[in-house]
Design an enzyme around this catalytic site. Structure first.
Site, PDB file in Angstrom:
ATOM      1  N   THR A   1      17.590  30.662 -12.698  1.00  0.00           N
ATOM      2  CA  THR A   1      18.464  31.757 -12.285  1.00  0.00           C
ATOM      3  C   THR A   1      19.823  31.666 -12.964  1.00  0.00           C
ATOM      4  O   THR A   1      20.350  32.660 -13.470  1.00  0.00           O
ATOM      5  CB  THR A   1      18.632  31.751 -10.754  1.00  0.00           C
ATOM      6  OG1 THR A   1      17.376  32.034 -10.136  1.00  0.00           O
ATOM      7  CG2 THR A   1      19.645  32.792 -10.303  1.00  0.00           C
TER       8      THR A   1
ATOM      9  N   ASP B   1       0.805  -1.219   0.000  1.00  0.00           N
ATOM     10  CA  ASP B   1       0.000   0.000   0.000  1.00  0.00           C
ATOM     11  C   ASP B   1       0.842   1.274   0.000  1.00  0.00           C
ATOM     12  O   ASP B   1       0.316   2.381   0.087  1.00  0.00           O
ATOM     13  CB  ASP B   1      -0.960   0.018   1.198  1.00  0.00           C
ATOM     14  CG  ASP B   1      -0.235  -0.001   2.534  1.00  0.00           C
ATOM     15  OD1 ASP B   1       1.021  -0.005   2.528  1.00  0.00           O
ATOM     16  OD2 ASP B   1      -0.905  -0.002   3.583  1.00  0.00           O
TER      17      ASP B   1
ATOM     18  N   ASP C   1      22.120  36.910  -8.062  1.00  0.00           N
ATOM     19  CA  ASP C   1      21.067  37.773  -7.521  1.00  0.00           C
ATOM     20  C   ASP C   1      21.579  38.414  -6.237  1.00  0.00           C
ATOM     21  O   ASP C   1      22.665  38.098  -5.735  1.00  0.00           O
ATOM     22  CB  ASP C   1      19.761  37.001  -7.273  1.00  0.00           C
ATOM     23  CG  ASP C   1      19.946  35.773  -6.401  1.00  0.00           C
ATOM     24  OD1 ASP C   1      20.854  35.785  -5.531  1.00  0.00           O
ATOM     25  OD2 ASP C   1      19.206  34.793  -6.587  1.00  0.00           O
TER      26      ASP C   1
ATOM     27  N   ALA D   1      17.314  25.694 -12.502  1.00  0.00           N
ATOM     28  CA  ALA D   1      18.379  26.398 -13.238  1.00  0.00           C
ATOM     29  C   ALA D   1      17.910  27.655 -13.954  1.00  0.00           C
ATOM     30  O   ALA D   1      18.640  28.185 -14.788  1.00  0.00           O
ATOM     31  CB  ALA D   1      19.085  25.458 -14.219  1.00  0.00           C
TER      32      ALA D   1
ATOM     33  N   GLN E   1      11.314  27.993   2.020  1.00  0.00           N
ATOM     34  CA  GLN E   1      10.018  28.429   2.558  1.00  0.00           C
ATOM     35  C   GLN E   1      10.200  28.909   4.002  1.00  0.00           C
ATOM     36  O   GLN E   1       9.610  28.401   4.939  1.00  0.00           O
ATOM     37  CB  GLN E   1       9.009  27.284   2.484  1.00  0.00           C
ATOM     38  CG  GLN E   1       8.685  26.857   1.059  1.00  0.00           C
ATOM     39  CD  GLN E   1       7.522  25.890   1.020  1.00  0.00           C
ATOM     40  OE1 GLN E   1       6.557  26.000   1.765  1.00  0.00           O
ATOM     41  NE2 GLN E   1       7.605  24.910   0.123  1.00  0.00           N
TER      42      GLN E   1
ATOM     43  N   HIS F   1      19.724  27.390   2.570  1.00  0.00           N
ATOM     44  CA  HIS F   1      19.429  28.463   1.624  1.00  0.00           C
ATOM     45  C   HIS F   1      19.253  29.793   2.343  1.00  0.00           C
ATOM     46  O   HIS F   1      19.626  30.845   1.809  1.00  0.00           O
ATOM     47  CB  HIS F   1      18.161  28.112   0.834  1.00  0.00           C
ATOM     48  CG  HIS F   1      17.843  29.096  -0.244  1.00  0.00           C
ATOM     49  ND1 HIS F   1      18.608  29.210  -1.390  1.00  0.00           N
ATOM     50  CD2 HIS F   1      16.849  30.016  -0.361  1.00  0.00           C
ATOM     51  CE1 HIS F   1      18.100  30.152  -2.161  1.00  0.00           C
ATOM     52  NE2 HIS F   1      17.049  30.661  -1.561  1.00  0.00           N
TER      53      HIS F   1
ATOM     54  N   ARG G   1      11.950  37.462  -9.798  1.00  0.00           N
ATOM     55  CA  ARG G   1      11.361  36.139 -10.029  1.00  0.00           C
ATOM     56  C   ARG G   1       9.906  36.294 -10.423  1.00  0.00           C
ATOM     57  O   ARG G   1       9.130  36.961  -9.735  1.00  0.00           O
ATOM     58  CB  ARG G   1      11.487  35.272  -8.777  1.00  0.00           C
ATOM     59  CG  ARG G   1      10.958  33.861  -8.953  1.00  0.00           C
ATOM     60  CD  ARG G   1      11.356  32.961  -7.805  1.00  0.00           C
ATOM     61  NE  ARG G   1      12.784  32.701  -7.786  1.00  0.00           N
ATOM     62  CZ  ARG G   1      13.389  31.797  -8.544  1.00  0.00           C
ATOM     63  NH1 ARG G   1      12.669  31.065  -9.406  1.00  0.00           N
ATOM     64  NH2 ARG G   1      14.689  31.601  -8.474  1.00  0.00           N
TER      65      ARG G   1
ATOM     66  N   ASP H   1      26.381  30.046  -6.549  1.00  0.00           N
ATOM     67  CA  ASP H   1      25.095  30.041  -5.842  1.00  0.00           C
ATOM     68  C   ASP H   1      25.096  28.867  -4.871  1.00  0.00           C
ATOM     69  O   ASP H   1      25.930  27.961  -4.978  1.00  0.00           O
ATOM     70  CB  ASP H   1      23.925  29.922  -6.829  1.00  0.00           C
ATOM     71  CG  ASP H   1      22.662  30.601  -6.307  1.00  0.00           C
ATOM     72  OD1 ASP H   1      22.602  30.932  -5.108  1.00  0.00           O
ATOM     73  OD2 ASP H   1      21.712  30.785  -7.101  1.00  0.00           O
TER      74      ASP H   1
ATOM     75  N   LYS I   1      17.954  40.436 -10.500  1.00  0.00           N
ATOM     76  CA  LYS I   1      16.900  39.658 -11.132  1.00  0.00           C
ATOM     77  C   LYS I   1      15.591  39.870 -10.391  1.00  0.00           C
ATOM     78  O   LYS I   1      15.554  40.310  -9.239  1.00  0.00           O
ATOM     79  CB  LYS I   1      17.233  38.164 -11.132  1.00  0.00           C
ATOM     80  CG  LYS I   1      17.087  37.532  -9.750  1.00  0.00           C
ATOM     81  CD  LYS I   1      17.091  36.021  -9.777  1.00  0.00           C
ATOM     82  CE  LYS I   1      16.743  35.469  -8.389  1.00  0.00           C
ATOM     83  NZ  LYS I   1      16.816  34.017  -8.295  1.00  0.00           N
TER      84      LYS I   1
END
Length: 306
Positions: free
Chosen positions: A225, A36, A168, A223, A96, A129, A193, A217, A191
């Site tokens: 950016t 399952d 950026d 990719a 986030q 990040h 977004r 980065d 930049k």
């Protein structure tokens, strides 16, 4: 206190390299999937009274790999492990970390809470990040930086005639560290977004004409950016010998197609996620195992035999 290292399935090669660097075999853990779809975890060795380290990047599929990590932790806790540490070479949901509207979920904080509920005494992550995400955890977090390793890996391509490029404003501090270590000038792309995978370049600060760009980065996802940055420096007259450096090379969705349309000569990244194969450009991979092993030894008082 003895140390046992377990690896989830998200990046088994890095788990094996970490266990080797620590001088002990990888712990035996059986992971099965029921018909399952449910995951079943069972330890194959005794961990009672031991320090346990579980290495598992929460790479795509993020939810599955996160659940696998939590189930492994639960098995170790219930089996009597004295201390639990989660090693997350790549931490999903780190982007986030804030909401742009009241109706959004705060994914970074939610995942941090889930990890704390996993009975971990300490967490270890590499190049989050957003560094401010550290404040979401209520257990100690070792935030490691792979920048020095990557800068040394890119040094052979960073002689006279090269320039470090930040894609950026968010990556400016990271790019500044690379520029200082490599003793190179710095250029910054502005930049905006337009979506989760689309960006528009608004301007370029700094000189790139005739220079070999080194675009740095922390993360390459789709990719968008990096591709937009490469196009911007080429339009500004840079050389077409472009090097891209990133800690986490996810390369999901249209990433490879996008990068194949610009003259990327090489990509240098860590093995925080399993390196993709068959890329249309050179890919140099720097192992995180020594960095992780040193940090684990410091916080667990484990003596490395190698």
């Amino acid at each position: 206190m003895d140390l046992t290292v377990f690896s989830g399935t998200a990046n088994r090669p890095l788990g094996e390299a970490l266990a080797w660097a620590l001088g002990s075999p990888l712990g035996d853990c059986k992971l099965e999937r029921f018909p399952d779809g449910e995951l079943h975890v069972e330890l194959g060795e005794d961990v009672r009274g031991r320090n346990v380290c579980i290495i598992q990047p929460t790479a795509p599929p993020v939810g599955e790999n996160l659940l696998e990590l939590l189930l492994m932790a639960d098995a170790c806790w219930r089996a009597g492990a004295a201390r639990l540490m989660a090693v997350l070479p790549y931490f999903g949901y780190a982007r986030q970390d804030r909401r742009s509207s009241p109706s959004e979920a705060l994914g970074g904080k939610l995942v941090a809470d889930l990890l704390v509920r996993g009975h971990f005494d300490r967490l270890m992550a590499v190049n989050l990040h957003t560094a401010s995400l550290e404040g979401c955890f209520t257990v100690p977090l070792e935030h490691l930086n792979a920048g020095t390793l990557l800068a040394e890996a890119v040094r052979p391509y960073a002689g006279p005639g090269a320039v470090v490029v930040s894609p950026d404003l968010g990556a400016v501090k990271l790019a500044e560290r690379y520029a200082r270590q490599l003793e190179l000038p710095l250029a910054i792309v502005h930049k905006s977004r337009t979506s989760g995978s689309e960006v528009n370049v608004r301007g370029l600060v700094g000189e790139v004409r005739g220079l070999r760009p080194i675009i740095v980065d922390d993360l390459i996802s789709t990719a968008g950016t990096i591709a937009a940055t490469a196009e911007a420096v080429l339009e500004a007259g840079s050389a077409d010998d472009i090097t891209v450096v990133a800690t986490h090379a996810l390369l999901v969705g249209p990433a490879v197609e996008r990068l194949s349309k610009v003259p990327i000569r090489r990509l240098i990244s860590t093995d925080s996620v399993v390196p993709p194969k068959g890329l249309p450009f050179q890919h140099e991979v720097v192992s995180l195992a020594p960095l992780l092993a040193d940090a684990i030894c410091r916080v667990t008082a484990h003596v490395r035999p190698r």
